[in-house]
Design a protein around this motif. Structure first.
Motif, PDB file in Angstrom:
ATOM      1  N   ILE A  98       0.839  -1.196   0.000  1.00 30.07           N
ATOM      2  CA  ILE A  98       0.000   0.000   0.000  1.00 30.07           C
ATOM      3  C   ILE A  98       0.874   1.246   0.000  1.00 30.07           C
ATOM      4  N   SER A  99       0.361   2.291  -0.642  1.00 26.69           N
ATOM      5  CA  SER A  99       0.987   3.615  -0.623  1.00 26.69           C
ATOM      6  C   SER A  99      -0.003   4.576   0.030  1.00 26.69           C
ATOM      7  N   PHE A 100       0.448   5.314   1.035  1.00 31.56           N
ATOM      8  CA  PHE A 100      -0.451   6.183   1.793  1.00 31.56           C
ATOM      9  C   PHE A 100       0.306   7.432   2.251  1.00 31.56           C
ATOM     10  N   ARG A 101      -0.442   8.365   2.765  1.00 31.81           N
ATOM     11  CA  ARG A 101       0.155   9.563   3.361  1.00 31.81           C
ATOM     12  C   ARG A 101      -0.760  10.063   4.463  1.00 31.81           C
ATOM     13  N   VAL A 102      -0.165  10.820   5.388  1.00 30.93           N
ATOM     14  CA  VAL A 102      -0.943  11.444   6.459  1.00 30.93           C
ATOM     15  C   VAL A 102      -1.662  12.656   5.889  1.00 30.93           C
ATOM     16  N   ILE A 103      -2.956  12.744   6.138  1.00 31.23           N
ATOM     17  CA  ILE A 103      -3.719  13.898   5.671  1.00 31.23           C
ATOM     18  C   ILE A 103      -3.248  15.135   6.429  1.00 31.23           C
ATOM     19  N   ALA A 104      -3.022  16.212   5.700  1.00 23.81           N
ATOM     20  CA  ALA A 104      -2.520  17.448   6.315  1.00 23.81           C
ATOM     21  C   ALA A 104      -3.408  17.887   7.475  1.00 23.81           C
ATOM     22  N   GLY A 105      -2.775  18.159   8.610  1.00 18.72           N
ATOM     23  CA  GLY A 105      -3.499  18.626   9.787  1.00 18.72           C
ATOM     24  C   GLY A 105      -4.025  17.526  10.689  1.00 18.72           C
ATOM     25  N   GLN A 106      -3.838  16.241  10.283  1.00 23.55           N
ATOM     26  CA  GLN A 106      -4.377  15.136  11.058  1.00 23.55           C
ATOM     27  C   GLN A 106      -3.359  14.497  12.008  1.00 23.55           C
ATOM     28  N   SER A 107      -2.110  14.977  11.991  1.00 26.16           N
ATOM     29  CA  SER A 107      -1.088  14.387  12.854  1.00 26.16           C
ATOM     30  C   SER A 107      -1.449  14.446  14.335  1.00 26.16           C
ATOM     31  N   ALA A 112      -2.705  11.602  19.265  1.00 26.83           N
ATOM     32  CA  ALA A 112      -3.536  11.607  20.471  1.00 26.83           C
ATOM     33  C   ALA A 112      -4.261  10.282  20.640  1.00 26.83           C
ATOM     34  N   LYS A 113      -4.591   9.624  19.535  1.00 28.14           N
ATOM     35  CA  LYS A 113      -5.330   8.360  19.607  1.00 28.14           C
ATOM     36  C   LYS A 113      -4.417   7.173  19.868  1.00 28.14           C
ATOM     37  N   TYR A 114      -3.267   7.136  19.199  1.00 28.65           N
ATOM     38  CA  TYR A 114      -2.422   5.942  19.269  1.00 28.65           C
ATOM     39  C   TYR A 114      -1.170   6.108  20.127  1.00 28.65           C
ATOM     40  N   ARG A 115      -0.764   7.330  20.402  1.00 26.65           N
ATOM     41  CA  ARG A 115       0.429   7.586  21.200  1.00 26.65           C
ATOM     42  C   ARG A 115       1.655   6.851  20.637  1.00 26.65           C
ATOM     43  N   LYS A 116       1.745   6.776  19.338  1.00 26.05           N
ATOM     44  CA  LYS A 116       2.862   6.104  18.678  1.00 26.05           C
ATOM     45  C   LYS A 116       3.345   6.952  17.514  1.00 26.05           C
ATOM     46  N   GLU A 117       4.567   6.687  17.088  1.00 28.23           N
ATOM     47  CA  GLU A 117       5.081   7.339  15.896  1.00 28.23           C
ATOM     48  C   GLU A 117       4.554   6.631  14.655  1.00 28.23           C
ATOM     49  N   ILE A 118       4.757   7.263  13.511  1.00 26.84           N
ATOM     50  CA  ILE A 118       4.142   6.775  12.286  1.00 26.84           C
ATOM     51  C   ILE A 118       4.644   5.377  11.909  1.00 26.84           C
ATOM     52  N   GLY A 119       5.909   5.073  12.195  1.00 23.03           N
ATOM     53  CA  GLY A 119       6.439   3.755  11.859  1.00 23.03           C
ATOM     54  C   GLY A 119       5.735   2.646  12.609  1.00 23.03           C
ATOM     55  N   GLN A 120       5.478   2.852  13.897  1.00 24.00           N
ATOM     56  CA  GLN A 120       4.774   1.856  14.694  1.00 24.00           C
ATOM     57  C   GLN A 120       3.322   1.721  14.267  1.00 24.00           C
TER      58      GLN A 120
END
Length: 266
Positions: A98-107, A112-120
């Motif tokens: 899959i190819s994906f990206r974080v939607i701007a402003g959603q970081s 806040a929901k997962y308390r993890k970095e993007i890799g995890q």
């Protein structure tokens, strides 16, 4: 210099060093293609600020706050293969990319929901969403319908996965299923293709044989017409003419006396 002065100077020196270290650690730069978020580490308001930090240099208190960076560019991940059962029980292997990206402003929302970095999050949450999208669609299709409607099947998987990721703050750019059929199905398809190829070969051989037979018939019919035409055109006069044309000048003998022509009508 008395002891009090030395002590004051020492304290000032230590404070200057601490301030310098704190100043160096309280500033960071958000890289291009990333979105920075400020996280409060203590207090009842522990969490993420409402406003996402823009790209650039950010100042913060390293004792009570921390800054994380979330990439906003397109990322591609190739997950490990896994198996899924179709509606009729057949086992398929899926090797998704899959190819994906974080939607701007959603970081901030994501952290806040997962308390993890993007890799995890990519290795856990997004992987689970991907498995679920395939599992749900496989449970609605039989083996035959998956094979005969593969493109429609994969489109529905991608649509379901895209909707799930968008609710979590991600935008799905592309998905490749890497779908592998069960070995039994592969063997059946190979045998079918082999039978079709053999039937085509036999059909071609029959066409060649028919063409050769028709050729022989045409040649025979032409030869028969030629013989018939020759027979109808061989009149006595024509035979005498051909005899004269081929005569070498010597006189043939028939019986006791020489004759020039022999009566061919008898």
């Amino acid at each position: 210099m008395n002891n009090r002065s030395i002590l004051s100077w020492s304290i000032s020196f230590i404070l200057i060093i601490l301030f310098s270290i704190t100043a160096m650690k309280s500033c960071t730069r958000i890289d291009a293609g990333h979105e920075g978020i400020l996280v409060k580490l203590y207090g009842s308001d522990k969490g993420v600020q409402d406003v996402s930090l823009v790209t650039g240099r950010v100042w913060y208190n390293p004792l009570t706050e921390d800054v994380y960076q979330f990439p906003t560019f397109v990322q591609t991940i190739d997950y490990a293969p896994f198996t899924v059962n179709a509606k009729d029980g057949s086992v398929f292997t899926v090797d998704p990319t899959i190819s994906f990206r974080v939607i701007a402003g959603q970081s901030p929302k994501i952290f806040a929901k997962y308390r993890k970095e993007i890799g995890q999050i990519t290795e856990t949450t997004l992987y689970n969403y991907t498995r679920d999208a395939f599992r749900i669609q496989f449970n609605q299709y039989s083996t035959d319908s998956i094979i005969s409607n593969r493109q429609s099947f994969e489109d529905k998987v991608q649509m379901a996965l895209g909707d799930a990721l968008k609710r979590e703050g991600f935008d799905l750019e592309q998905m490749t299923s890497g779908l592998q059929y069960p070995e039994v199905i592969v063997q059946a398809v190979n045998l079918k293709n082999q039978a079709v190829q053999q039937a085509m070969q036999v059909e071609n051989e029959l066409k060649v044989a028919e063409a050769q037979a028709r050729k022989k018939i045409v040649v025979a019919e032409a030869e028969a017409r030629a013989n018939d035409l020759r027979q109808r055109t061989l009149t006595p006069l024509l035979i005498q003419q051909q005899f004269i044309e081929k005569w070498d000048g010597s006189t043939p003998l028939y019986g006791n006396s020489p004759v020039l022509f022999r009566n061919v009508e008898k």
